[in-house]
Design a protein around this motif. Structure first.
Motif, PDB file in Angstrom:
ATOM      1  N   LEU A  39      77.803 -49.086   4.656  1.00 21.31           N
ATOM      2  CA  LEU A  39      76.554 -49.065   5.423  1.00 21.31           C
ATOM      3  C   LEU A  39      76.315 -50.505   5.851  1.00 21.31           C
ATOM      4  N   THR A  40      75.571 -50.709   6.936  1.00 18.27           N
ATOM      5  CA  THR A  40      75.365 -52.094   7.380  1.00 18.27           C
ATOM      6  C   THR A  40      74.086 -52.681   6.791  1.00 18.27           C
ATOM      7  N   VAL A  41      74.062 -54.010   6.789  1.00 18.36           N
ATOM      8  CA  VAL A  41      72.900 -54.743   6.293  1.00 18.36           C
ATOM      9  C   VAL A  41      71.637 -54.348   7.090  1.00 18.36           C
ATOM     10  N   ARG A  75      72.921 -49.604  16.393  1.00 19.60           N
ATOM     11  CA  ARG A  75      73.683 -48.659  15.568  1.00 19.60           C
ATOM     12  C   ARG A  75      74.456 -49.459  14.530  1.00 19.60           C
ATOM     13  N   GLY A  76      74.167 -49.183  13.247  1.00 23.00           N
ATOM     14  CA  GLY A  76      74.900 -49.837  12.179  1.00 23.00           C
ATOM     15  C   GLY A  76      76.223 -49.109  12.010  1.00 23.00           C
ATOM     16  N   HIS A  77      76.311 -48.315  10.939  1.00 23.48           N
ATOM     17  CA  HIS A  77      77.533 -47.531  10.747  1.00 23.48           C
ATOM     18  C   HIS A  77      77.295 -46.073  11.159  1.00 23.48           C
ATOM     19  N   GLY A  87      67.023 -49.593   1.006  1.00 20.25           N
ATOM     20  CA  GLY A  87      68.241 -49.885   0.248  1.00 20.25           C
ATOM     21  C   GLY A  87      67.988 -49.702  -1.235  1.00 20.25           C
ATOM     22  N   VAL A  88      68.243 -48.470  -1.712  1.00 23.96           N
ATOM     23  CA  VAL A  88      67.899 -48.134  -3.098  1.00 23.96           C
ATOM     24  C   VAL A  88      69.127 -47.633  -3.846  1.00 23.96           C
ATOM     25  N   SER A  89      69.203 -47.986  -5.115  1.00 28.11           N
ATOM     26  CA  SER A  89      70.241 -47.400  -5.974  1.00 28.11           C
ATOM     27  C   SER A  89      69.846 -47.624  -7.424  1.00 28.11           C
ATOM     28  N   HIS A 125      75.160 -43.952   9.951  1.00 31.16           N
ATOM     29  CA  HIS A 125      75.037 -43.059   8.808  1.00 31.16           C
ATOM     30  C   HIS A 125      73.633 -42.473   8.661  1.00 31.16           C
ATOM     31  N   SER A 126      72.926 -42.489   9.756  1.00 30.18           N
ATOM     32  CA  SER A 126      71.622 -41.830   9.782  1.00 30.18           C
ATOM     33  C   SER A 126      71.812 -40.328   9.680  1.00 30.18           C
ATOM     34  N   LEU A 127      70.698 -39.655   9.443  1.00 28.55           N
ATOM     35  CA  LEU A 127      70.779 -38.213   9.210  1.00 28.55           C
ATOM     36  C   LEU A 127      70.237 -37.375  10.361  1.00 28.55           C
ATOM     37  N   THR A 164      73.131 -50.168  -2.489  1.00 33.37           N
ATOM     38  CA  THR A 164      72.993 -48.731  -2.249  1.00 33.37           C
ATOM     39  C   THR A 164      74.178 -48.105  -2.990  1.00 33.37           C
ATOM     40  N   ASP A 165      74.158 -46.784  -3.163  1.00 37.65           N
ATOM     41  CA  ASP A 165      75.246 -46.139  -3.910  1.00 37.65           C
ATOM     42  C   ASP A 165      76.539 -46.083  -3.120  1.00 37.65           C
ATOM     43  N   TYR A 166      76.414 -46.339  -1.834  1.00 36.82           N
ATOM     44  CA  TYR A 166      77.568 -46.248  -0.936  1.00 36.82           C
ATOM     45  C   TYR A 166      77.558 -47.531  -0.124  1.00 36.82           C
ATOM     46  N   GLN A 172      58.485 -39.374   1.925  1.00 34.56           N
ATOM     47  CA  GLN A 172      59.909 -39.231   2.269  1.00 34.56           C
ATOM     48  C   GLN A 172      60.562 -40.603   2.328  1.00 34.56           C
ATOM     49  N   TYR A 173      61.782 -40.707   1.778  1.00 33.15           N
ATOM     50  CA  TYR A 173      62.604 -41.902   2.010  1.00 33.15           C
ATOM     51  C   TYR A 173      63.600 -41.527   3.103  1.00 33.15           C
ATOM     52  N   LEU A 174      64.015 -42.489   3.942  1.00 41.24           N
ATOM     53  CA  LEU A 174      64.778 -42.195   5.160  1.00 41.24           C
ATOM     54  C   LEU A 174      64.008 -41.107   5.914  1.00 41.24           C
TER      55      LEU A 174
HETATM   56  C1  FAD Z   1      77.150 -41.394   2.206  1.00 38.84           C
HETATM   57  C2  FAD Z   1      75.813 -42.103   2.274  1.00 38.84           C
HETATM   58  C3  FAD Z   1      75.289 -42.673   1.135  1.00 38.84           C
HETATM   59  C4  FAD Z   1      74.051 -43.322   1.179  1.00 38.84           C
HETATM   60  N1  FAD Z   1      73.562 -43.889   0.052  1.00 38.84           N
HETATM   61  C5  FAD Z   1      72.387 -44.532   0.089  1.00 38.84           C
HETATM   62  C6  FAD Z   1      71.862 -45.148  -1.076  1.00 38.84           C
HETATM   63  O1  FAD Z   1      72.446 -45.103  -2.148  1.00 38.84           O
HETATM   64  N2  FAD Z   1      70.688 -45.800  -0.975  1.00 38.84           N
HETATM   65  C7  FAD Z   1      70.015 -45.911   0.211  1.00 38.84           C
HETATM   66  O2  FAD Z   1      68.985 -46.572   0.230  1.00 38.84           O
HETATM   67  N3  FAD Z   1      70.474 -45.314   1.319  1.00 38.84           N
HETATM   68  C8  FAD Z   1      71.627 -44.627   1.280  1.00 38.84           C
HETATM   69  N4  FAD Z   1      72.090 -44.015   2.393  1.00 38.84           N
HETATM   70  C9  FAD Z   1      71.243 -44.014   3.586  1.00 38.84           C
HETATM   71  C10 FAD Z   1      71.467 -45.228   4.439  1.00 38.84           C
HETATM   72  O3  FAD Z   1      70.895 -46.360   3.846  1.00 38.84           O
HETATM   73  C11 FAD Z   1      70.802 -45.020   5.785  1.00 38.84           C
HETATM   74  O4  FAD Z   1      71.291 -43.842   6.374  1.00 38.84           O
HETATM   75  C12 FAD Z   1      71.069 -46.176   6.694  1.00 38.84           C
HETATM   76  O5  FAD Z   1      70.256 -46.034   7.814  1.00 38.84           O
HETATM   77  C13 FAD Z   1      72.489 -46.134   7.131  1.00 38.84           C
HETATM   78  O6  FAD Z   1      72.890 -47.388   7.513  1.00 38.84           O
HETATM   79  P1  FAD Z   1      73.731 -47.589   8.834  1.00 38.84           P
HETATM   80  O7  FAD Z   1      74.198 -48.983   8.735  1.00 38.84           O
HETATM   81  O8  FAD Z   1      74.727 -46.551   9.074  1.00 38.84           O
HETATM   82  O9  FAD Z   1      72.533 -47.517   9.893  1.00 38.84           O
HETATM   83  P2  FAD Z   1      72.332 -46.563  11.146  1.00 38.84           P
HETATM   84  O10 FAD Z   1      72.312 -45.173  10.700  1.00 38.84           O
HETATM   85  O11 FAD Z   1      73.295 -46.910  12.198  1.00 38.84           O
HETATM   86  O12 FAD Z   1      70.862 -47.010  11.577  1.00 38.84           O
HETATM   87  C14 FAD Z   1      69.728 -46.633  10.832  1.00 38.84           C
HETATM   88  C15 FAD Z   1      68.433 -47.079  11.540  1.00 38.84           C
HETATM   89  O13 FAD Z   1      68.345 -48.497  11.501  1.00 38.84           O
HETATM   90  C16 FAD Z   1      68.384 -49.035  12.802  1.00 38.84           C
HETATM   91  N5  FAD Z   1      69.269 -50.193  12.743  1.00 38.84           N
HETATM   92  C17 FAD Z   1      70.599 -50.220  12.508  1.00 38.84           C
HETATM   93  N6  FAD Z   1      71.029 -51.495  12.497  1.00 38.84           N
HETATM   94  C18 FAD Z   1      69.949 -52.268  12.724  1.00 38.84           C
HETATM   95  C19 FAD Z   1      69.736 -53.668  12.827  1.00 38.84           C
HETATM   96  N7  FAD Z   1      70.731 -54.530  12.700  1.00 38.84           N
HETATM   97  N8  FAD Z   1      68.496 -54.100  13.065  1.00 38.84           N
HETATM   98  C20 FAD Z   1      67.461 -53.247  13.184  1.00 38.84           C
HETATM   99  N9  FAD Z   1      67.596 -51.921  13.108  1.00 38.84           N
HETATM  100  C21 FAD Z   1      68.828 -51.444  12.877  1.00 38.84           C
HETATM  101  C22 FAD Z   1      68.935 -47.934  13.697  1.00 38.84           C
HETATM  102  O14 FAD Z   1      68.483 -48.057  15.024  1.00 38.84           O
HETATM  103  C23 FAD Z   1      68.383 -46.705  13.012  1.00 38.84           C
HETATM  104  O15 FAD Z   1      67.058 -46.472  13.384  1.00 38.84           O
HETATM  105  C24 FAD Z   1      73.314 -43.367   2.398  1.00 38.84           C
HETATM  106  C25 FAD Z   1      73.839 -42.769   3.533  1.00 38.84           C
HETATM  107  C26 FAD Z   1      75.076 -42.144   3.488  1.00 38.84           C
HETATM  108  C27 FAD Z   1      75.608 -41.483   4.709  1.00 38.84           C
END
Ligand code: FAD
Length: 441
Positions: free
Chosen positions: A172-174, A102-104, A182-184, A106-108, A167-169, A392-394
């Motif tokens: 979020l974690t690496v 779990r990163g941050h 990772g698009v913007s 921010h999945s949907l 990314t635009d936000y 689809q992205y994400l």
């Molecule tokens: C407000 C907001 C703005 C956003 N803007 C953008 C944007 O501009 N561009 C863009 O590309 N995306 C954007 N996103 C989408 C975002 O990149 C994805 O939702 C991303 O998955 C969220 O990152 P997270 O760190 O919260 O990961 P999580 O939601 O915690 O995890 C996402 C997925 O990655 C896996 N994962 C997490 N960490 C790791 C790791 N270290 N190693 C392997 N797998 C891992 C998880 O198991 C899960 O399947 C946005 C999301 C939000 C909520």
């Protein structure tokens, strides 16, 4: 002869052996699915079984899917992650345990969750410390997979440097964004974030810790980028940097070709510009509007189809867009590496069209969740019906058939790689691409 004949005794013996072995297997099965087996692991960090941690780990930004884990792990070292996964891997098919990084969160649609498994809270993994290398030609920073992009920005700016692709936000974690792409707005120039990473450290689904890059263990490197967490957990990444841009607006404008009458200017610092969505987050949180359902839909649309898409979708389906912003970015395929796991349309230029909706209940019901979901469905059905070559992205799909469709010609290699790096399907179960099979006898 006693009451039991000789044959009966043999039968009884056989039955007892079978019965005892069933109990032993069951016991093994129960043990392996019991928190007890985890509590014996030698960890520097810790596992939490308390309801508050479990509840938090069963939510995400989408706020629509909830899977309750058995435990949440707060790792202090890469070896904590490796030890846990190796433990589960050794139990093979007798254990139902899966692992969701779990990163941050921010999945949907529950992508970073697991039903009855272990959630690894990647933000706890702070080692190794961030290391910036200010080389003459290509500077880079080594960061933890659980690091937030906003922290990387603050740290690299101390050296006048910044990552090239965003990314635009930034909260979020690496690991989370590299697992997608990772698009913007910068992606047309430097490609997505997965095109700007040089090296990774991965814990695979067998608990091995592997360093990989284009030169070393290349297959794993390419698999993990855009790999939806299926092949390993990213514990460390080497991110390419560039000199942070100056605030010389005139110079930037002089290089652009644009319609003069459309120009408007707002002067902000680079951090304020990059972290702009966080300002909205703070406002929305204060009004209780951040933790609402987010039925977002992100699509990659080939350039040749963008006009018909826009005409139909904005003309017939989204007649009002007050449920949230719609972002449209053109991107160049040449900046994406086809060897990674991410799936994009087969055209030189395509557009990211992002419908970033929030389902806020209202009196007339038009902006409710069901309404937005039905709009999304109509958009996807239209794309399918007209065969637009949209991806689809994400991505979110319900059946393996749909996933096959999503990956198209990449499906074979994607599933082969899964078999190599995570043969028991332990990792990222929330994506619902592969299902762990369990045997109880
Ligand atoms: C407000 C907001 C703005 C956003 N803007 C953008 C944007 O501009 N561009 C863009 O590309 N995306 C954007 N996103 C989408 C975002 O990149 C994805 O939702 C991303 O998955 C969220 O990152 P997270 O760190 O919260 O990961 P999580 O939601 O915690 O995890 C996402 C997925 O990655 C896996 N994962 C997490 N960490 C790791 C790791 N270290 N190693 C392997 N797998 C891992 C998880 O198991 C899960 O399947 C946005 C999301 C939000 C909520």
């Amino acid at each position: 002869m006693s009451f039991f004949g000789k044959q009966n005794i043999l039968f009884l013996k056989g039955f007892m052996i079978l019965f005892l072995s069933c109990i032993a297997t069951r016991f093994n099965f129960c043990l392996s699915n019991n928190p007890f087996s985890l509590k014996t692991l030698p960890l520097e960090g810790h596992l939490s079984f308390d309801e508050t941690s479990l509840n938090k780990a069963s939510k995400d930004f989408g706020n629509r899917y909830q899977y309750h884990p058995m435990a949440v792990m707060y790792p202090k070292s890469v070896s904590d992650i490796a030890t846990t996964i190796k433990h589960i891997w050794h139990m093979g098919h007798s254990s139902h345990l899966t692992v969701a990084a779990r990163g941050h969160g921010h999945s949907l649609q529950g992508q970073s969750q697991t039903h009855g498994g272990i959630v690894i809270k990647m933000e706890s993994l702070k080692v190794p410390e961030m290391q910036i290398h200010v080389g003459n030609s290509s500077p880079y920073v080594d960061v933890s997979g659980g690091e937030l992009w906003i922290n990387i920005l603050h740290e690299t700016l101390k050296y006048g440097l910044a990552p090239r692709s965003w990314t635009d936000y930034l909260h979020l974690t690496v690991g989370g964004t590299l697992s997608n792409a990772g698009v913007s707005g910068q992606a047309f120039k430097h490609g997505p974030q997965i095109s700007n990473v040089q090296q990774l450290e991965i814990v695979t689904g067998t608990g091995e810790v592997v360093n990989c890059s284009e030169k070393q263990n290349e297959e794993l490197f390419q698999s993990v980028l855009g790999g939806l967490g299926q092949f390993g957990i990213i514990t460390r990444a080497r991110i390419l940097l560039e000199p942070a841009p100056s605030m010389d607006v005139e110079r930037h404008l002089s290089r652009l070709n644009y319609i003069r009458s459309t120009l408007f200017q707002t002067e902000v610092t680079y951090v304020e510009f990059l972290d702009r969505v966080h300002v909205s987050e703070v406002k929305l949180r204060s009004k209780g509007l951040w933790d609402v359902p987010h039925p977002w839909l992100n699509l990659f649309i080939p350039k040749s189809k963008i006009h018909s898409f826009a005409q139909f979708v904005f003309g017939n389906i989204l007649t009002q867009t007050s449920n949230g912003p719609v972002l449209i970015y053109p991107v160049k395929k040449s900046k994406w590496d086809n060897r990674t796991s991410v799936v994009i349309p087969d055209e030189d230029i395509f557009y990211l069209v992002a419908f970033l909706t929030s389902a806020v209940p209202s009196s007339n019901g038009t902006d409710g969740l069901e309404h937005i979901l039905s709009q999304n469905k109509r958009i996807l059905e239209y794309c399918q019906r007209e065969n637009l070559g949209v991806k689809q992205y994400l991505p979110h799909h319900n059946t393996q058939e749909e996933w096959r469709d999503h990956f198209g010609t990449k499906w074979e290699i994607f599933s082969q790689r899964k078999f190599v790096y995570d043969p028991f399907a332990i990792l990222a179960p929330g994506q619902r691409i592969f299902q762990k099979t369990i045997t109880t006898s």
